[in-house]
Design an enzyme around this catalytic site. Structure first.
Site, mmCIF file in Angstrom:
data_model
loop_
_atom_site.group_PDB
_atom_site.id
_atom_site.type_symbol
_atom_site.label_atom_id
_atom_site.label_comp_id
_atom_site.label_asym_id
_atom_site.label_seq_id
_atom_site.Cartn_x
_atom_site.Cartn_y
_atom_site.Cartn_z
ATOM 1 N N GLY A 98 2.591 -2.988 3.852
ATOM 2 C CA GLY A 98 3.494 -4.115 3.967
ATOM 3 C C GLY A 98 2.794 -5.451 4.062
ATOM 4 O O GLY A 98 1.612 -5.590 3.765
ATOM 5 N N GLU A 99 3.572 -6.442 4.497
ATOM 6 C CA GLU A 99 3.078 -7.799 4.709
ATOM 7 C C GLU A 99 3.741 -8.368 5.958
ATOM 8 O O GLU A 99 4.960 -8.250 6.129
ATOM 9 C CB GLU A 99 3.410 -8.712 3.518
ATOM 10 C CG GLU A 99 2.717 -8.352 2.224
ATOM 11 C CD GLU A 99 1.236 -8.642 2.216
ATOM 12 O OE1 GLU A 99 0.758 -9.351 3.134
ATOM 13 O OE2 GLU A 99 0.544 -8.160 1.309
ATOM 14 N N GLY A 141 14.917 -12.592 -5.970
ATOM 15 C CA GLY A 141 16.161 -13.056 -5.348
ATOM 16 C C GLY A 141 17.006 -11.937 -4.786
ATOM 17 O O GLY A 141 18.186 -12.150 -4.471
ATOM 18 N N LEU A 177 -3.320 -1.819 -2.161
ATOM 19 C CA LEU A 177 -3.174 -2.894 -3.124
ATOM 20 C C LEU A 177 -3.675 -4.151 -2.419
ATOM 21 O O LEU A 177 -3.066 -4.618 -1.465
ATOM 22 C CB LEU A 177 -1.708 -3.052 -3.542
ATOM 23 C CG LEU A 177 -1.385 -4.156 -4.562
ATOM 24 C CD1 LEU A 177 -2.061 -3.869 -5.896
ATOM 25 C CD2 LEU A 177 0.118 -4.288 -4.754
ATOM 26 N N CYS A 218 0.834 -1.189 0.000
ATOM 27 C CA CYS A 218 0.000 0.000 0.000
ATOM 28 C C CYS A 218 0.875 1.247 0.000
ATOM 29 O O CYS A 218 2.101 1.170 0.032
ATOM 30 C CB CYS A 218 -0.900 0.017 1.232
ATOM 31 S SG CYS A 218 -1.871 -1.480 1.454
#
Length: 642
Positions: free
Chosen positions: A112-113, A411, A77, A2
Site C-alpha cells: 500500500g501507500e 476518479g 513495486l 506490492c
C-alpha cells in the site's frame, strides 16, 4: 504497491532442517504466485517461535517440537524510497518513555501507500528513533512499536499489512478496503495473501460450494464483504484487524477487531461551509496522493471526477508536465449506441480537458481480440468471474499504461460517495428492497439449468445479504423515511458497488505492476460526505452538486455539467458474435460447464437480440456481458479443477 502473503501455523512444528526447507519452499511458491503485483524486488522471512524465543537461522535448530512457524513473502513495486524499502522489514526498539522499559523486535510485510507520513513522523519525533529509510513501511513499524494498535485509525492511505510481534501476528486492512487481504484459517494454520492464488500456492485446495455459487450467480461480480467466494477463504473486513495467536494446546486462534467504522451524525454545516470543507478534503487528498519518487499520471475520461483529479494534479505539478490516458474501443465512433445509462462517448470531452489543462495525452484503444484474450487474464488476476469485458478491457489498458508509467490517480469512488448513479435519483430504484444495480435475478439465471438453479437458495441468499447490510447501516434518531432511504442507498453503494469497482481497479492495475490511487476514497471524505443531507448533494437538482462546486475553480462548463456517462464499453456487433461462437465451443469442450449451463437456453439467448439499455449489473453489464461472464465461469472451473 506490492503483493504480500504468508502464514502463521503450528501444523509443521518439528524444528529441523527438513521442516525449514519444506516451509521455505511454500513461501517461495506463494511469493511467485503474487509476483505480478511487485515485479521490482522480492524476499521471504521465516522464523520459528516458542515461548517468545524465535529463530530464523537454520544452524540453530534444536531437535524438538516448537510452537510453530511464521512466514512472510513479499513482492515489491518500487514507488517510494526505491533503494531502502526492501521487505520483509524488521526493526528493534527500546521504549524508555513507557512506564515499563521494554525491548521489541518486530517484522512487517506491507502492501500500500501511507499518505500522511509527515504527520506520523512528527508524532514519532519525541521518541528515540533513528530512521534508516525515507519510506512509509518503516513509519508503520515504528508507529506500531510506539503507539500499538491505536495507531491504525490514524493511518491515512490504502494498505494491508501483517506484523509479527512477540509470537502474535497482527493482520490489518485499510479503512475502506482499497487494498485486498484474504485468509484461510483452521485449528493449526492461518494463511494470508493479497489474492486467493497466494493461499492456494501454500497448498490449500480451491473449492466451491452452494454459497460460492450464490455469490457468483446471485451477487456477482460483487461479493459479500468478508467472503472470499471460494470455500473457507475469507477476507479481512475494511477498517478491521485480526490478532493471530496460539493457545496452550498449540491451536491457532484468530480474533477480529474493528478500529474504524462509518458513523451517522447530524450535519450542522450550511451549504457554503459544506462546499468549502469538501473542496479542502478533495484537494488535500489529491495533493497527498501525488507523493512518489517516480513520475505519476492520471486516467482521464472527460467526466467530472477524473477531470477534477487531473486538473488538480496538473495544477500542483512543479513542471506542469502531466501524462494523461483515456480509453476507448476500436470503431466505437461507428458502433456506439446511446442509451439511458451511457449517453455519450468520452472522446469529445477528453479533447476539451486535454486542451484545458495542457496535459501530454495518449488515447488508448482496445480491439475485440485484446478484449476477449483479457477475459481469461482477468480471471487470472481476480481468481473469480468478474465484470467480464468491463474488467478485461481495464486490465488491457492498465497493461499499456504500465509500460510508460507506474503510478496513476483515478476518479474512482466519486459517484458512490457523492451520489452520481441513477439509483440515487430514481425513486423506483432507491425504494426497492434489494440492490438497485441488480434488482432482477431473472437475467442472471437465464442460461443455467433449472435443476441446478432450483438446488440453490439463490433468492434467500441475496435477500439475506441485502437485509444484513441494511441492518448494519448507521443512522440517527428522528430520520424521516425518505432520509433513511437516502442514507441506506449511500451505505449500500459504499459497502457493495464501490467495493466491486475498487477490487476491479486493484487487480487490473496490479496484474501489470501499476499502482492505481483513488483520492476520492480518502476515509476523511467518506466520513464527512456520508452525513451531508441529500439536498446538499443534489443542490438545485444538480447531480453531484458538491463536486460541481469544487470543480468550478478547475474545470470548464462543458465538463462541470456533462451528464453522467460510465466507463466505456464496446458496441461492436462482431464482438457479440465472437462471444456467442466462443461460448458454444467452450460448452462443447468443457464437461464441467455442461453440469450447469442449459445448451438450448444458450442457443436461444445467442440468437435473440440483446438490449444494451437493460443491464443485469450496474450500468454496463447487459446481454453480451452475460456471455462473457459464462466464459469466465467456465475458465475458473477449468483453471482450478472445480
Amino acid at each position: 504497491m506490492c503483493g504480500i502473503a504468508g502464514f502463521f501455523q503450528t501444523k509443521y512444528n518439528i524444528s529441523n532442517e527438513q521442516t525449514y526447507y519444506f516451509l521455505k519452499n511454500k513461501l517461495e511458491k506463494m511469493k511467485n504466485a503474487i509476483k505480478h503485483r511487485g515485479p521490482d524486488d522480492d524476499d521471504i522471512y521465516l522464523s520459528g517461535f516458542l515461548n517468545n524465543n524465535g529463530f530464523s537461522d537454520k544452524t540453530e535448530f534444536p531437535n524438538n517440537i516448537i510452537g510453530g512457524f511464521v512466514g512472510f513473502a513479499h513482492s515489491r513495486l518500487s514507488i517510494r524510497d526505491i533503494k531502502g524499502g526492501h521487505q520483509p522489514m524488521t526493526r528493534a526498539y527500546k521504549n524508555h518513555k513507557a512506564t515499563i522499559v521494554y525491548f521489541a523486535i518486530i517484522t512487517i510485510v506491507y502492501n500500500g501507500e501511507i499518505y500522511n507520513t509527515d504527520y506520523l513522523r512528527k508524532m514519532l519525533s519525541s521518541f528515540d528513533i533513528s530512521f534508516e529509510t525515507t519510506g512509509d513501511t518503516e513509519i508503520i513499524l515504528y508507529c506500531y512499536l510506539v503507539f500499538g494498535t491505536d495507531i491504525f485509525k490514524e493511518l491515512n492511505g490504502i494498505f494491508s499489512f501483517v506484523i509479527y510481534d512477540n509470537d502474535t501476528a497482527i493482520v490489518v486492512r485499510d479503512h475502506i478496503g482499497v487494498k485486498p487481504l484474504f485468509y484461510y484459517h483452521n485449528n493449526r494454520e492461518f494463511v494470508f495473501s493479497s489474492e486467493p492464488k497466494g493461499i492456494f500456492a501454500y497448498g490449500i485446495k480451491p473449492m466451491i460450494n452452494s454459497d460460492s455459487w450464490c455469490e457468483i450467480i446471485g451477487l456477482g461480480p460483487a461479493h459479500t464483504l468478508g467472503n472470499g467466494v471460494f470455500k473457507d477463504i475469507k477476507e479481512v473486513l475494511p477498517g478491521h484487524y485480526l490478532t493471530v495467536t496460539t493457545d496452550y494446546h498449540h491451536n491457532v486462534k484468530v480474533k477480529d477487531l474493528c478500529y474504524w467504522k462509518l458513523k451517522a451524525k447530524p450535519h450542522i454545516d450550511d451549504y457554503n461551509t459544506t462546499v468549502d470543507k469538501c473542496s479542502y478534503l478533495i484537494t488535500d487528498s489529491i495533493q497527498k496522493q501525488m507523493v512518489s519518487d517516480i513520475p505519476i499520471c492520471t486516467f482521464l475520461s472527460g467526466g467530472l471526477d477524473s477531470s477534477l483529479v487531473s486538473a488538480i494534479v496538473q495544477d500542483n505539478l512543479p513542471d506542469k508536465n502531466l501524462n494523461t490516458y483515456s480509453f476507448d474501443f476500436v470503431d466505437n465512433d461507428i458502433n456506439f449506441k446511446s442509451n439511458a445509462f451511457q449517453i455519450s462517448r468520452d472522446k469529445p470531452f477528453v479533447d476539451i480537458m486535454v486542451n484545458h489543462i495542457n496535459s501530454k495525452h495518449k488515447y488508448l484503444e482496445c480491439n475485440n481480440s485484446n478484449q476477449i484474450d483479457c477475459l481469461f487474464k482477468a480471471v487470472d488476476a481476480r481468481d473469480i468471474p468478474n465484470m467480464a469485458d468491463v474488467e478485461s478491457s481495464m486490465l488491457y489498458f492498465c497493461n499499456l499504461v504500465s509500460k510508460e508509467c507506474r503510478v496513476t490517480l483515478t476518479g474512482e469512488c466519486a459517484d458512490e460517495i457523492f451520489g452520481g448513479y441513477p439509483w440515487f435519483h430514481r425513486k423506483e430504484m432507491y425504494m426497492q428492497n434489494t440492490f438497485p444495480w441488480s434488482c432482477d435475478l431473472s437475467p442472471r439465471i437465464v442460461l443455467f439449468k433449472d435443476d441446478f438453479i432450483n438446488s440453490l437458495p439463490l433468492k434467500e441468499y441475496v435477500d439475506d445479504a441485502y437485509e444484513t447490510s441494511i441492518n448494519q447501516c448507521p443512522h440517527t434518531d428522528g430520520e424521516t423515511i425518505t432520509e433513511y432511504n437516502r442514507r441506506k442507498i449511500s451505505w449500500l453503494n459504499i459497502r457493495w458497488f464501490m467495493m466491486t469497482l475498487l477490487n476491479r481497479m486493484d487487480r487490473c492495475s496490479m496484474y501489470s505492476g501499476l499502482e492505481a490511487r483513488v483520492p476520492f476514497a480518502d476515509y476523511r471524505i467518506l466520513e464527512y460526505v456520508f452525513n451531508v443531507p441529500w439536498e446538499y448533494k443534489c443542490y438545485n437538482n444538480q447531480v453531484k452538486s458538491l463536486l460541481v462546486e469544487c470543480g468550478k475553480k478547475y474545470l470548464p462548463p462543458e465538463i462541470l455539467y456533462r451528464k453522467k456517462s460510465p466507463y466505456p464499453k464496446t458496441y461492436d456487433p462482431t464482438y457479440e458474435k465472437l462471444l456467442g461462437t466462443m461460448v458454444i465451443e467452450e460448452y462443447k469442450s468443457n464437461n464441467k460447464l455442461q453440469k450447469y449451463i442449459d445448451y438450448n437456453k444458450l442457443i436461444k439467448f445467442i440468437n435473440s437480440p440483446k438490449d444494451y439499455g437493460k443491464p443485469w449489473y450496474g450500468q454496463l453489464m447487459a446481454g453480451p456481458q452475460m456471455l462473457a461472464y459464462v466464459l469466465q465461469i467456465s475458465y475458473m472451473l477449468r483453471k482450478y479443477n472445480l
